[in-house]
Motif scaffolding. Structure first.
Motif, PDB file in Angstrom:
ATOM      1  N   ARG A 116       1.244  -1.168   0.270  1.00 12.41           N
ATOM      2  CA  ARG A 116      -0.197   0.327  -0.120  1.00 12.41           C
ATOM      3  C   ARG A 116       1.303   1.174   0.020  1.00 12.41           C
ATOM      4  O   ARG A 116       1.725   1.154   0.823  1.00 12.41           O
ATOM      5  N   GLU A 123      -4.141   4.102   4.265  1.00  9.17           N
ATOM      6  CA  GLU A 123      -4.074   4.166   2.600  1.00  9.17           C
ATOM      7  C   GLU A 123      -5.622   2.707   3.230  1.00  9.17           C
ATOM      8  O   GLU A 123      -6.568   2.736   2.174  1.00  9.17           O
ATOM      9  N   GLY A 128      -6.995   4.659  -1.919  1.00 12.31           N
ATOM     10  CA  GLY A 128      -5.645   5.225  -2.792  1.00 12.31           C
ATOM     11  C   GLY A 128      -4.827   3.668  -3.163  1.00 12.31           C
ATOM     12  O   GLY A 128      -5.038   2.804  -3.558  1.00 12.31           O
TER      13      GLY A 128
END
Length: 270
Positions: A116, A123, A128
């Protein structure tokens, strides 16, 4: 005398072997094998899908990359140089594990991990850029290449749905970070990444097969990663400031010198 002749013949063969570059397994010039050639797919397998629904595998780390990058530990550190962190937070993965068949003889298997962007906890909660990845290491295609499914997702409260055009966006953000210049991991290793684009791997895949029915442009980014400064690439923290290519090159003349010395010693004994 016959013993000396045999030793000399052995030396010639050994010199030829030492001077011959090691060939990577059955990957041709591409640095990977197309999964569809042996029953695989460039789509992941989403848990619970009754039909073939998956997320696009839209990035490949070619096996022409530095061998360090193609190891589990090395790839994790390379990912950190791109500001990605492990998605397994406090032993909890904030997404269902997916599977993929890379056509390498392993069949369908679970992802090797999830990374991530930036702060992995934030996140996972707020959404994201993130990616799942697999290594192509089966007996039918033991290339070592890394297959990546990148995307941009929404927050946990929105069930991690993919944003509009989220698969292409996830790929492009990852590639943009990788190719922007020299990247450095927390150990101090430095990397240079180049990209080539493949437009043929998705020819047989329809939008209706893609998770959330999100269309993609059908392009796969093939990355080649070189370690330009190696501070620690053995997983044990040892220091070595040579690049891995320099280390391999340095081994050849050393091997040749040892063989010649061995042969001369045998001759002196006759």
């Amino acid at each position: 005398m016959r013993f000396v002749q045999a030793a000399l013949a052995f030396a010639v063969v050994a010199l030829q072997v030492a001077a011959t570059p090691v060939k990577r397994a059955a990957s041709g010039d591409a640095g990977y094998v197309d999964p569809s050639l042996d029953g695989g797919s460039m789509l992941t397998i989403v848990p619970g899908s009754k039909t073939r629904i998956g997320e696009p595998i839209n990035v490949i780390i070619s096996n022409q990359s530095d061998p360090w990058v193609l190891t589990d530990y090395g790839f994790t550190n390379y990912s950190r140089s791109l500001n990605f962190q492990s998605g397994d937070v406090l032993t909890v993965t904030y997404a269902s594990n997916q599977r993929a068949n890379l056509g390498d003889g392993y069949g369908s298997r679970i992802q090797a991990g999830i990374q991530r962007y930036n702060d992995s906890i934030q996140e996972a909660l707020n959404g994201g850029n993130h990616f799942r990845y697999w290594f192509q290491r089966g007996k039918n295609a033991n290339t070592g290449a890394v297959f990546i499914a990148a995307s941009v997702e929404k927050s946990k409260d929105e069930n991690h749905m993919i944003v509009d055009n989220g698969y292409d966006l996830g790929r492009d953000q990852l590639v943009g970070n990788a190719t922007a210049g020299t990247t450095t991991d927390k150990l101090g290793n430095e990397y240079q990444t180049t990209v080539e684009w493949n437009d043929s791997l998705f020819k047989k895949i329809k939008t209706s097969q893609i998770n959330h029915n999100i269309s993609v442009d059908g392009r796969v980014a093939v990355l080649t990663v070189k370690v330009t400064k190696s501070v620690s690439t053995d997983g044990k923290g040892s220091v070595n400031t040579q690049s891995s290519s320099s280390r391999r090159a340095a081994m050849v003349p050393m091997t040749i010198t040892l063989i010649i010395g061995f042969v001369l010693a045998l001759i002196s004994l006759v």
